[in-house]
Every structure is written in C-alpha cells, then in structure tokens.
Design a protein around this motif. Structure first.
Motif, PDB file in Angstrom:
ATOM      1  N   ARG A  81      52.159 -31.065  -9.368  1.00  0.00           N
ATOM      2  CA  ARG A  81      51.822 -30.265 -10.556  1.00  0.00           C
ATOM      3  C   ARG A  81      51.881 -31.089 -11.838  1.00  0.00           C
ATOM      4  O   ARG A  81      51.120 -30.839 -12.779  1.00  0.00           O
ATOM      5  CB  ARG A  81      52.775 -29.060 -10.655  1.00  0.00           C
ATOM      6  N   ASP A  82      52.801 -32.069 -11.862  1.00  0.00           N
ATOM      7  CA  ASP A  82      52.944 -32.915 -13.048  1.00  0.00           C
ATOM      8  C   ASP A  82      51.774 -33.882 -13.225  1.00  0.00           C
ATOM      9  O   ASP A  82      51.625 -34.490 -14.280  1.00  0.00           O
ATOM     10  CB  ASP A  82      54.242 -33.736 -12.957  1.00  0.00           C
ATOM     11  N   ALA A  83      51.002 -34.073 -12.165  1.00  0.00           N
ATOM     12  CA  ALA A  83      49.910 -35.056 -12.212  1.00  0.00           C
ATOM     13  C   ALA A  83      48.604 -34.399 -12.657  1.00  0.00           C
ATOM     14  O   ALA A  83      48.407 -33.199 -12.500  1.00  0.00           O
ATOM     15  CB  ALA A  83      49.735 -35.679 -10.833  1.00  0.00           C
ATOM     16  N   ASP A  84      47.722 -35.221 -13.211  1.00  0.00           N
ATOM     17  CA  ASP A  84      46.399 -34.737 -13.602  1.00  0.00           C
ATOM     18  C   ASP A  84      45.448 -34.702 -12.412  1.00  0.00           C
ATOM     19  O   ASP A  84      44.417 -34.018 -12.457  1.00  0.00           O
ATOM     20  CB  ASP A  84      45.800 -35.670 -14.665  1.00  0.00           C
ATOM     21  N   TRP A 140      35.602 -38.185 -13.332  1.00  0.00           N
ATOM     22  CA  TRP A 140      35.705 -36.922 -12.585  1.00  0.00           C
ATOM     23  C   TRP A 140      36.911 -36.110 -13.053  1.00  0.00           C
ATOM     24  O   TRP A 140      36.842 -34.896 -13.256  1.00  0.00           O
ATOM     25  CB  TRP A 140      35.820 -37.259 -11.094  1.00  0.00           C
ATOM     26  N   ILE A 141      38.032 -36.809 -13.246  1.00  0.00           N
ATOM     27  CA  ILE A 141      39.256 -36.149 -13.710  1.00  0.00           C
ATOM     28  C   ILE A 141      39.037 -35.564 -15.111  1.00  0.00           C
ATOM     29  O   ILE A 141      39.455 -34.437 -15.410  1.00  0.00           O
ATOM     30  CB  ILE A 141      40.442 -37.141 -13.709  1.00  0.00           C
ATOM     31  N   ALA A 142      38.356 -36.325 -15.945  1.00  0.00           N
ATOM     32  CA  ALA A 142      38.096 -35.860 -17.316  1.00  0.00           C
ATOM     33  C   ALA A 142      37.249 -34.589 -17.300  1.00  0.00           C
ATOM     34  O   ALA A 142      37.434 -33.677 -18.113  1.00  0.00           O
ATOM     35  CB  ALA A 142      37.399 -36.959 -18.115  1.00  0.00           C
ATOM     36  N   THR A 143      36.324 -34.515 -16.352  1.00  0.00           N
ATOM     37  CA  THR A 143      35.435 -33.356 -16.260  1.00  0.00           C
ATOM     38  C   THR A 143      36.114 -32.153 -15.616  1.00  0.00           C
ATOM     39  O   THR A 143      35.895 -31.016 -16.029  1.00  0.00           O
ATOM     40  CB  THR A 143      34.193 -33.709 -15.400  1.00  0.00           C
ATOM     41  N   HIS A 144      36.918 -32.404 -14.583  1.00  0.00           N
ATOM     42  CA  HIS A 144      37.443 -31.296 -13.769  1.00  0.00           C
ATOM     43  C   HIS A 144      38.915 -31.017 -13.990  1.00  0.00           C
ATOM     44  O   HIS A 144      39.490 -30.179 -13.296  1.00  0.00           O
ATOM     45  CB  HIS A 144      37.197 -31.576 -12.284  1.00  0.00           C
ATOM     46  N   GLY A 145      39.545 -31.724 -14.927  1.00  0.00           N
ATOM     47  CA  GLY A 145      40.972 -31.544 -15.137  1.00  0.00           C
ATOM     48  C   GLY A 145      41.323 -30.264 -15.851  1.00  0.00           C
ATOM     49  O   GLY A 145      40.454 -29.557 -16.354  1.00  0.00           O
ATOM     50  N   ASP A 197      40.875 -25.718  -2.403  1.00  0.00           N
ATOM     51  CA  ASP A 197      40.208 -25.508  -3.685  1.00  0.00           C
ATOM     52  C   ASP A 197      40.400 -26.682  -4.642  1.00  0.00           C
ATOM     53  O   ASP A 197      40.587 -26.503  -5.843  1.00  0.00           O
ATOM     54  CB  ASP A 197      40.719 -24.199  -4.322  1.00  0.00           C
ATOM     55  N   MET A 198      40.343 -27.891  -4.075  1.00  0.00           N
ATOM     56  CA  MET A 198      40.431 -29.093  -4.905  1.00  0.00           C
ATOM     57  C   MET A 198      39.031 -29.635  -5.133  1.00  0.00           C
ATOM     58  O   MET A 198      38.275 -29.810  -4.182  1.00  0.00           O
ATOM     59  CB  MET A 198      41.287 -30.175  -4.219  1.00  0.00           C
ATOM     60  N   PRO A 199      38.657 -29.893  -6.393  1.00  0.00           N
ATOM     61  CA  PRO A 199      37.387 -30.564  -6.625  1.00  0.00           C
ATOM     62  C   PRO A 199      37.515 -32.047  -6.244  1.00  0.00           C
ATOM     63  O   PRO A 199      38.243 -32.804  -6.897  1.00  0.00           O
ATOM     64  CB  PRO A 199      37.155 -30.388  -8.132  1.00  0.00           C
ATOM     65  N   VAL A 200      36.845 -32.423  -5.152  1.00  0.00           N
ATOM     66  CA  VAL A 200      36.986 -33.785  -4.607  1.00  0.00           C
ATOM     67  C   VAL A 200      35.758 -34.617  -4.947  1.00  0.00           C
ATOM     68  O   VAL A 200      34.620 -34.178  -4.714  1.00  0.00           O
ATOM     69  CB  VAL A 200      37.179 -33.734  -3.077  1.00  0.00           C
ATOM     70  N   LYS A 214      43.376 -29.062  -8.546  1.00  0.00           N
ATOM     71  CA  LYS A 214      43.607 -30.454  -8.972  1.00  0.00           C
ATOM     72  C   LYS A 214      42.446 -31.333  -8.543  1.00  0.00           C
ATOM     73  O   LYS A 214      42.086 -31.352  -7.360  1.00  0.00           O
ATOM     74  CB  LYS A 214      44.869 -31.030  -8.304  1.00  0.00           C
ATOM     75  N   PRO A 215      41.888 -32.098  -9.474  1.00  0.00           N
ATOM     76  CA  PRO A 215      40.856 -33.055  -9.080  1.00  0.00           C
ATOM     77  C   PRO A 215      41.438 -34.069  -8.096  1.00  0.00           C
ATOM     78  O   PRO A 215      42.607 -34.458  -8.221  1.00  0.00           O
ATOM     79  CB  PRO A 215      40.476 -33.745 -10.389  1.00  0.00           C
ATOM     80  N   ALA A 216      40.633 -34.480  -7.134  1.00  0.00           N
ATOM     81  CA  ALA A 216      41.127 -35.389  -6.097  1.00  0.00           C
ATOM     82  C   ALA A 216      40.063 -36.400  -5.700  1.00  0.00           C
ATOM     83  O   ALA A 216      38.867 -36.204  -5.965  1.00  0.00           O
ATOM     84  CB  ALA A 216      41.563 -34.586  -4.872  1.00  0.00           C
TER      85      ALA A 216
END
Ligand code: FNR
Length: 185
Positions: A66-69, A177-182, A134-137, A105-107
């Motif tokens: 949870r602490d991670a982006d 990807w993280i920037a978009t889906h975070g 339900d992780m955007p991979v 969480k983006p992955a």
C-alpha cells in the motif's frame, strides 16, 4: 517526490538470477524511482482462518504494497508457472476478501530463466492472476530474459549494450505507466 516501487522477487535463493535482474533494473531507474524489496521468504502459508486475525507478516506485506506507488514482479518460471512462494505472497496480500492491497496498483512483470523461453509461460499465468486482482499491468515491452553467463557483470550492470537499452526502455515505459495509472485508490 521519487516514485516508490515495491519489488516482489519470486526466488529466495542467494544466487538468484531474478534478484540480480531486479538490482540491475534498480540501477537503470536510479534517480527516478526507489526500489523497496519486499521480504517474502518468511511469510506463512496463507490459510483462510487468517482472515479473522491476520498474521503480523501478512499485515506488514500489505502495508508495504500500500505504501508503494506500483509493484514490480520479477519472477522465475517453475514448472511453466510462477513459484509457489510468489503465489503465496499474492494470496496473502489479497485477503481478507475486499481488503486486497493490490487492487488498482500499477504493475509490471519481468523475469529471467536459463531456459530459452525466458519465463514467458510463468508471466502469462501471472498476468491472469493480476487481471483478477484489478491491477493495471504494463503490456509492452515484455521482458523475457534468457539468462546466460555474463548477462550481468560483476558490478551488477547489464553487460550487453542492446539488452541494457532494451531494459532502460522498459523502465521508462513503466514509469510513464505509473504516472498515468497511479493514485486510483
Ligand atoms: C525450474 N526452472 C525452469 N526454467 C524454465 O525456463 N521453465 C520451467 O518451467 C522451469 N521449471 C523449474 C522448476 C523448478 C522447481 C526449478 C527449481 C527450476 C529453472 C529455472 O529457470 C532456474 O532454476 C532459474 O535460475 C530460477 O530463477 P532464479 O532462482 O535464478 O531467480
């Protein structure tokens, strides 16, 4: 602030190629992202009775996620799938029902193998699991690394220039990807 990536390496052994790959990727992400290696070797085998009173290691795992982006899965292939330790980690982090640490969480998924298919089948299994969670991979690039001696040098860097460029491209795509889906949850 620097992006924080929880890294789950599906191999516990000291000389793990996948661990070496994770560290090489960490170097390529230096200054852009911080890798937090999640301890998975001491996690109890998931038991549905835990749901009434979750074990401390499970609570710790979920907090780290949870602490991670974002989450980076670095997986070996065991018998054409992911190792049990990694599946156990995913199961433990996903429960009790409705309280999964992974949701939204983006992955990204990468892996290295001494076999020529480079964990492709394990990754395909893993993507199926992550879809359910339900992780955007990240879809591309796929990283199926055929691990050969000398792929990673003594300093822990990717020795081959083409492979290094390819993995740099992967890191940059993942950060985008993280920037978009975070921050969906
Ligand atoms: C393997 N290995 C393996 N490799 C592969 O490409 N496909 C596979 O299905 C399997 N199956 C398999 C099962 C089990 C139980 C073991 C122990 C190993 C070989 C595997 O790729 C190799 O041991 C890697 O070095 C494991 O990754 P780490 O520990 O180096 O990160």
């Amino acid at each position: 602030a620097e992006v924080k990536i929880a890294v789950l390496v599906g191999s516990l052994r000291k000389g793990s190629h996948n661990k070496a790959l994770a560290h090489a990727l960490e170097k390529l992400a230096a200054g852009k992202a911080r890798f937090e290696y999640v301890q998975i070797g001491d996690l109890p085998l998931y038991d549905q009775d835990f749901d009434k009173d979750y074990p401390a290691q499970g609570v710790r795992l979920k907090q780290q996620i949870r602490d991670a982006d974002a989450v980076l899965f670095v997986t070996p292939e065991y018998n054409r799938s992911i190792p049990g330790v990694l599946k156990n980690t995913i199961d433990l982090g996903s429960r009790p029902y409705g309280d999964s640490a992974f949701a939204g969480k983006p992955a990204a998924v990468v892996g290295a193998s001494i076999g020529v298919i480079g964990t492709a089948l394990a990754q395909q299994h893993l993507r199926n699991v992550l879809a359910y969670l339900d992780m955007p991979v990240l879809g591309q690039p796929e990283v199926f690394l055929h691990f050969k001696d000398g792929l990673i040098d003594e300093a822990g860097n990717i020795a081959n220039e083409g492979t290094q460029k390819f993995l740099q491209g992967f890191i940059d795509r993942f950060l985008a990807w993280i920037a978009t889906h975070g921050s969906q949850h």
